[in-house]
Each structure stands twice: as structure tokens, then as C-alpha cells.
Design an enzyme around this catalytic site. Structure first.
Site, mmCIF file in Angstrom:
data_model
loop_
_atom_site.group_PDB
_atom_site.id
_atom_site.type_symbol
_atom_site.label_atom_id
_atom_site.label_comp_id
_atom_site.label_asym_id
_atom_site.label_seq_id
_atom_site.Cartn_x
_atom_site.Cartn_y
_atom_site.Cartn_z
ATOM 1 N N ARG A 174 57.040 37.122 33.117
ATOM 2 C CA ARG A 174 56.202 38.372 33.012
ATOM 3 C C ARG A 174 57.114 40.035 32.985
ATOM 4 N NH1 ARG A 174 52.702 35.444 32.104
ATOM 5 N NH2 ARG A 174 51.027 34.742 33.451
ATOM 6 N N SER A 252 44.722 40.884 35.351
ATOM 7 C CA SER A 252 45.910 40.861 36.138
ATOM 8 C C SER A 252 46.413 42.227 37.522
ATOM 9 C CB SER A 252 46.603 39.338 36.255
ATOM 10 O OG SER A 252 45.366 38.377 36.101
ATOM 11 N N GLU A 350 51.954 44.424 38.330
ATOM 12 C CA GLU A 350 51.708 44.243 37.190
ATOM 13 C C GLU A 350 51.919 45.134 36.128
ATOM 14 O OE1 GLU A 350 49.820 40.368 33.742
ATOM 15 O OE2 GLU A 350 51.047 40.099 36.173
#
Length: 359
Positions: A174, A252, A350
Site C-alpha cells: 500500500r 478498506s 489507509e
């Protein structure tokens, strides 16, 4: 007569429908970039306007991974142009150059229709192609960096177009080079190298193997085809994840923690059913959604921001256009603290937190 410098710049631009968390946000200025042929000139104009008016530049793609403030005192660039061009191909691979404004899921679907494979595990991820390298989007054992060959981006400090090969993108979990320098680069095109055979497919993650195999059998195949994997991913995501157009969310919300192997063994001794995904001999990845669920927080939070009833990893906004960044912050910290108290693992957000100056 319109000043050519400012004719494409819109004042007091409503970004409420430009972010999937449905946060009310107005930018002082915005520019839609929907013409690749004029992109260089448009960016030069935007940089000049921002400099003259002492504004920062903020690049907003599909808005599926950002948390916006009520007021954004910046020049917001909205890259929206599209193209899918074949650069080269042989019997085994195809190399394609894709415009940043292409819808990600539609692009994945079109790849399959053309017999180009590899991205099927990333089906139904919201957002646009241009944002995919920034977060190095991933799902079901696959990351987009596995298939990126080159990223073309404009450096907004110089106005020059720069090409980054895969190594220069510094991809991680990520993460990418572009994430290290937010709003410095506007990604214009992404070049992908995809398979033309069905041999290299990933189905070992979670329920994907069982569901994709069942779909394959229904179509008379002994093992899954990339189309079967695509359908399985779509099925799983639709069953577990809320549609942002129906229930506002940004996917997410927390990264899956990567923890030392020693810490994992300590947790495993207390929680024998803790899932895990090995990375190397020293660290291992565990699912944030499992931690949140086991903390008793599925469907909970601090209203109007609650975890989804079917997938605790997703935070949902039950008051679109009313909820604020502060509401999200309170719910986020509540969840982080609860998980840490039980498991000793601190979750990391995130989505990108955007400040009022665009930073």
C-alpha cells in the site's frame, strides 16, 4: 474576454460527489483535465495560477481513498482523460498504455474481454487508473505493482513529464514513491504488462479458490479461468463490501498490520484461529478486519461513522454531506484504541487525510 490562464479554472467547486466517503467539501478553485492533447499547457496554466494566487495544488483522482475537509483552500486538479492503447504484444504478453481517467473496474473488465490477464483479482476496486500506483492497490494476493511497467507523471514543481519504471516507483505494501510526495506528481498514464495466457492466476487467498473453482465447474472447466476469478472476486466483494453509491465509504479503512514473527507467535498462542499471510522469515501480515471483528466492533463505531456489518475493515458514513473529518477521526481513534488494548497491535489508517491547505 476570458483570460486564457483562468478560463478552465472553476471557483468554489463542489467536491461532495468527488469522494466516495460523501464528505461535504468545497474547493476554492478546481480544474478538470479531460483533454490529453492540451494537458501540458493546462498544467502550465494551473501552476502559474496557483503561484500567482499563493495556492497549493491538490490532485484528486476518483476520491475513493481520501478524507476531505469542509473547505479546501487549493487549486484542485481533476484528471479525467481516457485512453487504452496497445504499445506492443507477442504470443505471451501485451503492453498497454492507459489514461489516468479510466474507471478501474471497467478497465479490468475490458482487459479480460480482450484476453489480457492478471488484474482480475483487483476487480471492483473503486477509483480511477491514475490513482492505482499511488496506493499500490491490492486484493486477494495480487498488487497492481506486479503488472505496472511504467508510470508517466507530471512533476508539478517543474511542469515536466517524467517516466518512472517499476523500480523507480518504489512499490511496497500500500505504498509507492508517489505516496511519499503527495501532490507533487500528477499521474497521466500507466503502462501495464499483462499475460495473454491463463496459466498464472492467483486463487489461494481466502475463499477465492473455492468460489472460483465452483464457477469454473459450472462452465464445464476443470480449473478456474481468469474470467472465473473475476466473477468470484466480484461476488465476494459484493457480498461483503458496501457499494459506495448506496452506503458512503472509502473501502478498506485500515492497513493489514505487518508484525514481527515473534509478536505473531505470542498472539497465536492466545488466539489460535488468527489468520496470517507470511511475507518472509521475519515478518507476517495479519488481517485488520479480523482484529476489529474480534474486538466486538463489527457494525459499531461512533455514529455516524460505523464499521460495516459484513466487513469490519470498512468504515461507513451514515450521514452523507453532514459528517465531517472530525467524526471520522473520533471513530477511527476509538477503533484503534480498542484493538490495541486487546491485541497490542496498533492499526494504521489507509485513506489519505487531506488538510484545508491541500497538504
Amino acid at each position: 474576454m476570458n483570460d486564457p490562464l483562468t478560463s478552465k479554472i472553476i471557483r468554489h467547486y463542489d467536491l461532495s460527489e468527488c469522494n466516495t466517503m460523501a464528505l461535504s467539501c468545497f474547493a476554492t478553485h478546481a480544474m478538470v483535465l479531460d483533454n490529453a492533447d492540451t494537458l501540458t499547457d493546462d498544467i502550465a496554466s494551473a501552476m502559474s495560477f496557483a503561484h500567482q494566487n499563493h495556492l497549493s495544488i491538490f490532485v484528486l483522482s476518483g476520491g475513493s481513498n481520501v478524507l476531505l475537509p469542509k473547505h479546501l483552500n487549493a487549486l484542485v486538479l481533476l484528471p479525467r482523460f481516457k485512453c487504452i492503447d496497445v504499445i506492443s504484444q507477442d504470443d505471451t504478453h501485451v503492453v498497454i498504455k492507459v489514461g489516468c481517467g479510466e474507471n478501474w473496474h471497467d478497465f479490468v473488465k475490458q482487459c479480460l474481454e480482450n484476453g489480457w490477464h492478471g488484474l482480475e483479482n483487483l476487480a471492483l476496486i473503486p477509483g480511477l487508473v491514475g490513482a492505482s500506483p499511488v496506493q499500490n492497490i491490492g486484493a486477494y494476493g495480487v498488487q497492481v505493482s506486479d503488472f505496472i511497467k511504467t508510470v508517466f507523471a507530471f512533476d508539478l514543481t517543474t511542469g515536466n513529464c517524467v517516466a518512472f519504471d517499476n523500480e523507480a516507483c518504489e512499490f511496497g505494501y500500500r505504498h509507492s514513491f508517489f505516496k511519499e510526495y503527495p501532490n507533487r506528481y500528477l499521474i497521466s498514464h500507466v503502462v501495464f504488462k499483462l499475460h495473454k495466457s491463463c496459466q498464472k492466476i492467483m486463487t489461494s487467498y481466502g475463499d477465492l479458490s473455492t468460489i472460483s473453482t465452483d464457477i469454473a465447474h459450472r462452465h464445464g472447466r476443470t480449473k478456474p479461468h481468469p474470467h472465473d476469478v473475476f466473477k468470484a472476486v466480484v461476488q465476494i466483494r459484493q457480498e461483503k463490501l458496501p457499494n459506495p453509491s448506496i452506503l458512503a465509504n472509502c473501502g478498506s479503512f485500515f492497513q493489514n498490520p505487518i508484525i514481527p514473527m515473534e509478536t505473531f507467535h505470542q498472539l497465536k498462542a492466545v488466539h489460535p484461529d488468527l489468520p496470517s499471510y507470511p511475507i518472509d522469515d521475519d515478518v507476517i501480515k495479519i488481517p485488520a478486519g479480523w482484529l476489529i471483528d474480534r474486538a466486538g466492533l463489527k457494525g459499531k463505531g461512533i455514529a455516524p461513522i460505523l464499521t460495516h456489518e459484513k466487513q469490519a475493515l470498512v468504515l461507513t458514513n451514515h450521514a452523507p454531506q453532514i459528517a465531517t473529518q472530525n467524526d471520522i477521526l473520533q471513530a477511527q481513534n476509538f477503533i484503534i484504541d480498542a484493538v490495541f488494548k486487546i491485541f497490542g497491535v496498533r492499526l494504521v489508517r489507509e485513506p489519505v487525510w487531506v488538510h484545508e491547505d491541500g497538504g
